[in-house]
Structure formats: C-alpha cells, structure tokens
Design an enzyme around this catalytic site. Structure first.
Site, PDB file in Angstrom:
ATOM      1  N   GLU A 149      -0.931  -7.996   2.922  1.00 47.84           N
ATOM      2  CA  GLU A 149      -1.363  -8.281   4.300  1.00 47.84           C
ATOM      3  C   GLU A 149      -2.463  -7.317   4.746  1.00 47.84           C
ATOM      4  O   GLU A 149      -2.423  -6.810   5.877  1.00 47.84           O
ATOM      5  CB  GLU A 149      -0.158  -8.231   5.255  1.00 47.84           C
ATOM      6  CG  GLU A 149       0.845  -9.334   4.999  1.00 47.84           C
ATOM      7  CD  GLU A 149       1.877  -9.515   6.128  1.00 47.84           C
ATOM      8  OE1 GLU A 149       2.114  -8.553   6.876  1.00 47.84           O
ATOM      9  OE2 GLU A 149       2.432 -10.623   6.248  1.00 47.84           O
ATOM     10  N   GLU A 153       4.934 -15.828   1.771  1.00 44.28           N
ATOM     11  CA  GLU A 153       6.138 -15.442   2.504  1.00 44.28           C
ATOM     12  C   GLU A 153       6.471 -16.554   3.474  1.00 44.28           C
ATOM     13  O   GLU A 153       5.847 -16.669   4.533  1.00 44.28           O
ATOM     14  CB  GLU A 153       5.924 -14.126   3.266  1.00 44.28           C
ATOM     15  CG  GLU A 153       5.824 -12.921   2.368  1.00 44.28           C
ATOM     16  CD  GLU A 153       5.768 -11.602   3.130  1.00 44.28           C
ATOM     17  OE1 GLU A 153       5.998 -11.591   4.351  1.00 44.28           O
ATOM     18  OE2 GLU A 153       5.477 -10.576   2.489  1.00 44.28           O
TER      19      GLU A 153
END
Ligand SMILES: *[C@@H]1O[C@H](CO)[C@@H](O)[C@H](O)[C@H]1NC(C)=O
Length: 657
Positions: free
Chosen positions: A221, A295
């Site tokens: 991320e 995710e």
C-alpha cells in the site's frame, strides 16, 4: 526485462570480454595451456551462472514459466489460472496449528496462501536474525506446499497489518533523522541487510525452483504513503537483485492505487465493498491486465475502547461472488486472523490515537481460535460449485476447555521487585525507550518504561505532550493520576521533603498505517515540567517483560499472599491445573482493570476493561499437563481470579458499514 539488470550484480566472475587479449599473447604451447585454463574458467563460470543443481529438477518438473500475465488473465505454465487466495500469518498462529489452519483453507476451496513477513520479529536486534520456531518461514511455506496451496509472499519490508510500526523494527527510530519507507540511506542500508538474510530463506521456494511461491508483493500500500518517488523502484530492484524471479505485484487501497504502482509489477486493489466503477479505475492504472483483489477484507479489526466490528457473512459472500463472476482473482484478508500475542499490536492515529486490541479475530473466515464460521461454509459452498469437484472434508473441530476459576494466590508489588530485577539507566534528560542504552544497543522495543526523579515540592506537572502513550503518575508509591494524549497536566500535592516522582509509561502499540510513522518513538519523548521547569536527573527502568525477566521474577523474589488491599502496579500469580491433554481456552479478567497476562513465562497479551475484548485466547499449545503458571501484571485495580472459559467474548457487536 528488469531481471537482466538485477543479474549483473550477481555475476560470478569477469565474463568472456577479456578473452581476445589473452589469445593474442605468447607461443603455441603457452596458447594451449592458456586455452585449457580458459575452458576451465568458462566451465566454472557457466556452472555457477546456471546453478545446475537448481535447474535440472526445475526443468524435469516443467517449471519454466511460472505465473504469467497474458492479456486479462493469469497463466500458470501456459494454462489459465485463477487465484483464490487467503491470508494466514504464521506469526499470529501457534506453529502447532499451522497445518490445521492451512488444511481448513484448502477445504474451503482456496488454492493460494498469502502471508506477510514481519521484519521486527525476524530481526528484533540489529543484525541478529531469527527464522526458528514460530518464525520458521520456510517450514510454513513448505507446509502450504504439502497441503496443496500456492503462495503469494508479501515480504514488505513495511507490512501495515495492524502490527507494531507496520512490521518495521523499532530500533530504526534510534536515528533522529530516520525517514521510514524512503530511500533515506539509514533506512535502505537496514532493508538491504534484512533482505540479504530474508531472501536466501525463500528464493529456492519459488515456483521456478520447484517451490510453492508463484508471486511476490513489492512493499505494501505504498500509494497511501508515497513519500519518495524512487522508493518503489528501489524495493523492486532489491527483490530482483536477490533472485526473486516470480511475478511481482503491488497492493493498494482505492486511495493509493494510482500512486502505488511500479513498472514491472502488476497493480492489484484492496477493498471491502464493491463500489461501482472500481474495475474501470483499476483498468485505468494497469490497463488490460488480470484483475486481482489482493485484500478482500472479510471483516475488520478492533481498537481498545471501540465496538467489536463484524461484517455480515451474506454481504461478504455476495461480494466475493461478484468479484469472481467478473473474472477477477481474489485473496481473502483474513482467512484466519489469529492473535496479536504479547505487545505486538499496532495502532491508528488520525484524529485520535487508537491502539489495536490483542485479538486479531478480524471476524474472518475462521475465528481467532481456528473455528469455522458461517463465512467458511458459505464460501466452501461457493467455491465447490465454481470448481465443480469435491473439496477435501473440513478437519474436525479442536475442543475448547473450561478450566474454571484460577485463584491468584501470590502477589508482589512492582516497587518491591524493581530494584533487584532491573538495572536503571541514569540520564539527565528523559530518553525515549528506543534510545535507552540497553539490549546491546538496540534500545527497548515494547512494554513499559518507568521514569523516576526526585522533586522538592508539588505543583503543576505538565507532560508537554511528550508521553507515549499513557503514564501512571506516582508520588513515591502513591497513585496521583494519569497522563496521556488528552490529559496533559496533573496537580502534584505539596509535601514534606524530597519525594520520588514516578511515571510508569506504557507503549500501547506503534501506529501501523498513515503518514506519521516516523513519530512513533515511545516512553517520554521529550521534557516534562513541574511549575514550568523541566525535570532532570532520571532513573529509567525498562520493563519489556521478556521471558528472561519473567524467569527472574519467578525465582529470585519473595512473593507473598495477596493482601486484601492489593492494588497495581503489581504481579499476581496463580496456577492453572490441566489434568491431561491441554486444550485451547479463553481467559476472562473480570474485576481487573488493565494489564498483561503471562502463561508459563510467555506474554499472552494485553487486557483492558474498556473492552471491547473481554477474553484472551490461550492456545492449548502454550499449556502443559499439570501445573501452569499464570502471572497477571495489573496496573491498577486487581481482581482475585482469572476465569478460564470455553467461549470467547470479543465485545458488543457493531456491523461495519
Ligand atoms: C509550584 O508552585 C506552587 C504554587 O506557587 C508552589 O506551592 C510549589 O511549591 C511550587 N513547586 C516547586 C517544586 O517549586
């Protein structure tokens, strides 16, 4: 294409470029000798380059191509392939239960395990690496292979994951100039050294060398952080130059997607709700490549003082269905969350500092203790229909035990035990815990730190916002009050003579997500003042409560019967009796306020009466037949018993929206 660049760094010897010069000199005989030498040299170079021991079995197995991107789909060995993944973190699950959780994953119909790698556990002290026991990453990945799962490895170095400092070791913060997750030299040197030790653990477990790893994630991320435009390329090259040869991926939430991608890696996305336009958005970043939700959040984590978050099972399965229907690959984060044992939970700090709880149940597909949920059976039904072939039967449920009430019979106050157990650091100024000259220069990573100084009178004590994260304040042994992010001043009563002012500061967990990673030093991070005068001359006691500390506590000190008036900070000791075959149980700390539980010397984790979590998961693997020592470190209001029950209670539910 970038791999070629990477290989340059690993060249075994100078190549054939210098040969013409050698051929041109000397007579015939000399030439023949030289030719022989050159042939030998070349053979050695070729052998080293090819690494034949690895190559031959790989070719025999037909493992040449690995996971590839062909237009909008994945190919594995030229065959269309869909990733149905699930996350399980080996560091959050007792090693004895790894197999059980992985077999349950297989029985759910998934084909790929994804796991993060926590740097702060593998290199707890700078240059000291640990890949043993519960940190035996190779064993975990091999087990996945045995069970029949592929692996996507997410080595970070930053992993977020509701884990202290997103998995970065706290000793990095000893450097006042540290810039985490950038190409700042102090950071990259540490990453390089870590990867030099981590990659040899996993390189041979890649698909092309016969192992289960089919893809490797670059950082984590980064688009939500994006402090340094060179950083992602640096991490990518760090992987390639250490022989990572499988498909690279990046993983970003919707906010970070555009900024988090790096050339040569497949961009994937993270979310919980399927917002309209999300696929178009992903396409705009990675063009016509396979769609992957790295995710898919099956639930959510909890913070102390908040509700227990739950994500509706039916909503979840419907979204999974839609993702699969549109042709995308998916990874369930989490399939099984496990536990933030010890002091390893992370925290959030946007408007307010919010530490994450000990349980990482996450309302995931399996519970914290590995039990099935309705999510499991709904997903298993879905995947068995998609795969059109029967799935392996789900492994049987492990029994949970209720061992009843554990009476805390012995007691020792922190003030009594401290001088004989901890050698304090003397310092004119307060030192933050990471910079304490202990642990062979690595500082203190976790737990409590006690700051002690002498004051000539009372007055207005101000924390100057330097307390991280909570300080109980004492005059000698008398509790005066609490300092934290909100409460920054306390009135200290006047009194006779010189008295000891003591601040027992708890590190409640470092932030794991957001922009202020560099400001995660703990303890007292600057001056505190009395009547506006900065206090000086501290004795600083580090209380990490590691197994060695608990060992000394057990042996060398006079424990007494628990007095009626017992209050914290103190240690309380009792015995949990197990007749035969230890089983999982849950510890309920009713009547206690805030502290930590130790089982046979190991730190199980924090409890706090503000909830939501009311029981701590105690794996049967931490117990033994016969006596088991339970020690509770309570900060303030002690209970008398710890209750062992066969049911968890994680608090009042709130549905995440
Ligand atoms: C701080 O100020 C108060 C009020 O003026 C006074 O009573 C107290 O003695 C002072 N404390 C010290 C340490 O000087």
């Amino acid at each position: 294409m970038v791999a070629a660049e990477g290989e340059l760094g690993n060249g075994a010897a100078p190549g054939p470029a210098f040969l013409p010069a050698m051929w041109s000199c000397g007579g015939r005989r000399r030439r023949r000798v030289l030719a022989g030498v050159v042939v030998l040299l070349l053979a050695a170079v070729v052998l080293r380059r090819m690494n034949l021991t690895d190559l031959i079995p790989m070719r025999l197995r037909g493992r040449v191509l690995g996971l590839q991107v062909r237009d909008s789909q994945f190919l594995l060995e030229e065959k269309p392939f869909r990733i149905f993944g699930g996350s399980v973190h080996y560091f959050r699950v007792p090693r004895e239960y790894w197999k059980d959780r992985l077999m349950k994953m297989k029985a759910c119909g998934l084909n790929t395990l994804t796991t993060y790698v926590p740097w702060n556990l593998h290199e707890a002290a700078r240059g000291n690496f640990d890949f043993s026991g519960n940190l035996d990453l190779q064993a975990f990945l091999r087990m996945a292979e045995e069970v029949g799962l592929w692996v996507i490895l997410r080595p970070g170095p930053y992993i977020c994951s509701e884990w202290d400092l997103g998995g970065l070791p706290s000793w990095l913060l000893q450097d006042p100039e540290m810039q985490l997750r950038t190409t700042y030299k102090g950071f990259t040197e540490a990453v390089d050294n870590y990867f030099d030790h981590l990659m040899p653990e996993v390189v041979h477990l890649q698909y092309k060398y016969g192992g289960p790893i089919i893809a490797v994630q670059v950082e984590n991320e980064y688009g939500s952080y994006a402090e340094d435009p060179s950083y992602m390329t640096y991490i990518k090259m760090s992987l390639l130059s250490r022989k990572i040869v499988e498909l690279l991926m990046t993983s970003d939430n919707t906010d970070g997607l555009a900024a988090g991608n790096v050339e040569g890696a497949l961009a994937t996305i993270n979310f919980q709700k399927l917002e309209p336009g999300i696929w178009t958005y992903l396409s705009s970043v990675q063009h016509n490549m396979p769609k992957m939700v790295m995710e898919y959040w099956t639930g959510w984590f909890d913070s102390w003082g908040g509700p227990h978050n739950v994500f509706d099972a039916e909503d979840m399965v419907q979204t999974v269905k839609s993702i699969i229907k549109m042709g995308a690959s998916i990874n369930l984060y989490m399939f099984h969350g496990g536990t933030n044992f010890g002091f390893l939970n992370g925290a959030l700090h946007f408007n307010e500092y919010k530490p994450t709880i000990t349980s990482y149940d996450y309302d995931a597909v399996l519970t914290e203790s590995g039990d099935y949920t309705s999510k499991f059976f709904k997903l298993r039904h879905l995947f068995s229909k998609i795969l059109g072939s029967p799935l392996p039967p789900p492994p049987i449920i492990l029994n949970k035990a209720s061992y009843g009430a554990i009476l805390m019979q012995q007691y020792i106050s922190l003030w009594e035990v401290l001088p004989s157990l901890v050698e304090p650091t003397k310092s004119e100024f307060p030192l933050n815990m990471e910079n304490l000259p202990i642990n062979r220069g690595n500082g203190q990573a976790f737990g409590y730190t006690l700051y002690e100084t002498v004051i000539p009178g009372g007055g207005r004590l101000s924390s100057e916002d330097h307390v991280r994260d909570r300080a109980q304040v004492f005059l000698n042994t008398q509790y005066i009050g609490l300092l934290d992010y909100n409460a920054q001043e306390l009135l200290i009563p006047n009194g006779q003579g010189y008295r000891q002012l003591r601040l027992l500061v708890e590190n409640c967990g470092r932030v794991n997500y957001g922009r202020n990673l560099n400001n995660q030093r703990k303890g007292l991070i600057g001056d505190i003042s009395l009547n506006k005068t900065s206090l000086r001359n501290f004795k600083i006691y580090s209380l990490e409560m590691k197994p060695s500390f608990m060992e000394s506590l057990r042996g060398s000190t006079p424990w007494s019967a628990v007095p009626d008036s017992a209050v914290g900070p103190a240690f309380f000791r009792g015995t949990l009796q197990v007749q035969y075959m230890p089983q999982d149980t849950f510890l309920k700390l009713e009547g206690w306020e805030k502290g930590v539980v130790f089982v046979n010397g190991r730190n199980l984790g924090r409890y706090w009466k503000i909830g939501p979590q009311e029981t701590l998961y105690l794996p049967g693997t931490w117990l033994q037949e016969g006596h088991n020592e339970i020690i509770v470190f309570e900060e303030r209001a002690a209970g008398r018993i710890v209750q062992s029950t066969d049911l968890p209670f994680l608090g009042s539910i709130q549905y995440v929206s």
